[in-house]
Design an enzyme around this catalytic site. Structure first.
Site, PDB file in Angstrom:
ATOM      1  N   HIS A 146      25.729  53.108  44.727  1.00 35.23           N
ATOM      2  CA  HIS A 146      26.194  54.300  44.000  1.00 35.23           C
ATOM      3  C   HIS A 146      26.487  53.870  42.566  1.00 35.23           C
ATOM      4  CE1 HIS A 146      29.145  58.010  43.953  1.00 35.23           C
ATOM      5  NE2 HIS A 146      28.291  58.011  42.942  1.00 35.23           N
ATOM      6  N   GLY A 148      28.799  48.836  66.998  1.00 38.84           N
ATOM      7  CA  GLY A 148      29.331  47.548  66.580  1.00 38.84           C
ATOM      8  C   GLY A 148      30.148  46.874  67.658  1.00 38.84           C
ATOM      9  N   ARG A 149      31.454  47.069  67.614  1.00 34.97           N
ATOM     10  CA  ARG A 149      32.382  46.358  68.487  1.00 34.97           C
ATOM     11  C   ARG A 149      32.111  46.484  69.981  1.00 34.97           C
ATOM     12  NH1 ARG A 149      37.303  48.372  64.723  1.00 34.97           N
ATOM     13  NH2 ARG A 149      35.664  49.901  64.287  1.00 34.97           N
ATOM     14  N   ASP A 177      29.071  42.966  62.104  1.00 33.09           N
ATOM     15  CA  ASP A 177      30.286  42.929  61.286  1.00 33.09           C
ATOM     16  C   ASP A 177      31.032  41.620  61.506  1.00 33.09           C
ATOM     17  OD1 ASP A 177      29.715  45.424  60.237  1.00 33.09           O
ATOM     18  OD2 ASP A 177      30.767  46.463  61.852  1.00 33.09           O
ATOM     19  N   ILE A 186      24.615  54.318  38.168  1.00 35.78           N
ATOM     20  CA  ILE A 186      23.700  55.093  37.349  1.00 35.78           C
ATOM     21  C   ILE A 186      22.266  54.860  37.848  1.00 35.78           C
ATOM     22  CG2 ILE A 186      25.236  55.012  35.343  1.00 35.78           C
ATOM     23  CD1 ILE A 186      23.362  52.909  34.129  1.00 35.78           C
ATOM     24  N   PRO A 187      21.378  55.835  37.662  1.00 33.63           N
ATOM     25  CA  PRO A 187      20.034  55.748  38.243  1.00 33.63           C
ATOM     26  C   PRO A 187      19.284  54.450  37.938  1.00 33.63           C
ATOM     27  CG  PRO A 187      20.417  57.964  37.445  1.00 33.63           C
ATOM     28  CD  PRO A 187      21.607  57.150  37.016  1.00 33.63           C
ATOM     29  N   ASN A 188      19.308  53.985  36.697  1.00 31.70           N
ATOM     30  CA  ASN A 188      18.540  52.805  36.338  1.00 31.70           C
ATOM     31  C   ASN A 188      19.037  51.556  37.060  1.00 31.70           C
ATOM     32  OD1 ASN A 188      16.359  51.691  34.641  1.00 31.70           O
ATOM     33  ND2 ASN A 188      18.028  50.476  33.738  1.00 31.70           N
ATOM     34  N   THR A 189      20.367  51.434  37.194  1.00 30.01           N
ATOM     35  CA  THR A 189      20.945  50.282  37.895  1.00 30.01           C
ATOM     36  C   THR A 189      20.558  50.305  39.366  1.00 30.01           C
ATOM     37  OG1 THR A 189      22.813  50.154  36.374  1.00 30.01           O
ATOM     38  CG2 THR A 189      23.101  49.150  38.534  1.00 30.01           C
ATOM     39  N   THR A 234      32.158  58.556  58.437  1.00 27.06           N
ATOM     40  CA  THR A 234      32.704  59.024  59.708  1.00 27.06           C
ATOM     41  C   THR A 234      34.205  58.747  59.831  1.00 27.06           C
ATOM     42  OG1 THR A 234      31.971  56.970  60.764  1.00 27.06           O
ATOM     43  CG2 THR A 234      30.538  58.896  60.991  1.00 27.06           C
ATOM     44  N   LYS A 258      25.236  50.979  50.648  1.00 28.64           N
ATOM     45  CA  LYS A 258      25.719  52.250  50.088  1.00 28.64           C
ATOM     46  C   LYS A 258      25.761  52.235  48.553  1.00 28.64           C
ATOM     47  CE  LYS A 258      28.761  53.090  54.082  1.00 28.64           C
ATOM     48  NZ  LYS A 258      28.708  51.744  54.702  1.00 28.64           N
TER      49      LYS A 258
END
Length: 230
Positions: free
Chosen positions: A65, A208-209, A11, A67-70, A117, A63
């Protein structure tokens, strides 16, 4: 199969920060790192190519998210970068997740985000209007992810047992929010130590940190790796 290396969350805001950090590790120490939105959007695909050129494994945490084709088309691009694992939001639905799997191919691992989380049960019920418990929502998303043919989910270590029981034994549970005992929890709501995550059945942990901001990142990494690998 459980990954014995903790996944280090890179990060950092710049390419130079990543180079400086990775240079702290011996050349023969092959890491598993997570490249998230901030770094990928700042640097672009070149950051993945660079990290892979050093022999490290990459979890590209974008992550997706849409439409399916995109999502299918985007995953085909990520597959060409040689990522070892990437993810989508399970909330995108089974059709979208199936399209993601088709676009990425069968080589890299593909997992889905259930509930972040940083999300509490109260926030989920208020913002998302999901009127079940947080645990029920997570398990439901995990079942839909398995139905779509994905390899696993991102989840809190507290939810691993229920997810394994509701899906299958080899269904990957990757758990962020891992903190060594006594360290600050930051913006995470649901945290667990590496040893606890190992005992409860997590397959991958993201740290991470506690590593990247440690006084000696190599020492911190080795200590967490030892605790995680048991």
């Amino acid at each position: 199969m459980r990954e014995t290396r903790p996944v280090i969350a890179l990060d950092f805001p710049t390419f130079e920060d990543v180079k400086t950090f990775l240079a702290l590790f011996p050349e023969e120490e092959k890491l598993y790192v997570k490249i998230g939105m901030e770094l990928y959007y700042a640097v672009g695909p070149e950051i993945v190519r660079y990290v892979k050129s050093l022999g490290h494994s990459v979890f590209l945490d974008l992550k997706l998210h849409d439409i399916p084709n995109t999502v299918k088309s985007a995953m085909a691009v990520l597959a060409n970068l040689g990522v070892d694992m990437t993810n989508v939001h399970a909330a995108g639905g089974v059709e979208m997740m199936k399209a993601a799997r088709e676009g990425l191919g069968q080589g890299p691992k593909l997992i889905a985000v259930t509930q972040l989380t940083s999300t509490s049960e109260e926030q989920m019920q208020d913002y998302q209007n999901i009127q079940t418990s947080l645990a029920q929502s997570v398990v439901h998303y995990a079942q839909k992810t398995a139905e779509a043919g994905l390899d696993g989910v991102v989840c809190s270590a507290h939810e691993v047992k229920a997810i394994k029981e509701a899906t299958r034994k080899n269904f990957i549970c990757l758990t962020p929010g891992i903190r060594p005992a006594g360290s600050a929890i930051g913006d995470q709501k649901r945290v667990m130590t590496p040893a606890d995550a190992q005992a409860i059945g997590s397959d991958y942990i993201v740290v991470g940190r506690p590593i990247t901001q440690a006084e000696d990142p190599l020492v911190a990494y080795k200590a967490i790796k030892e605790e995680w690998s048991g």
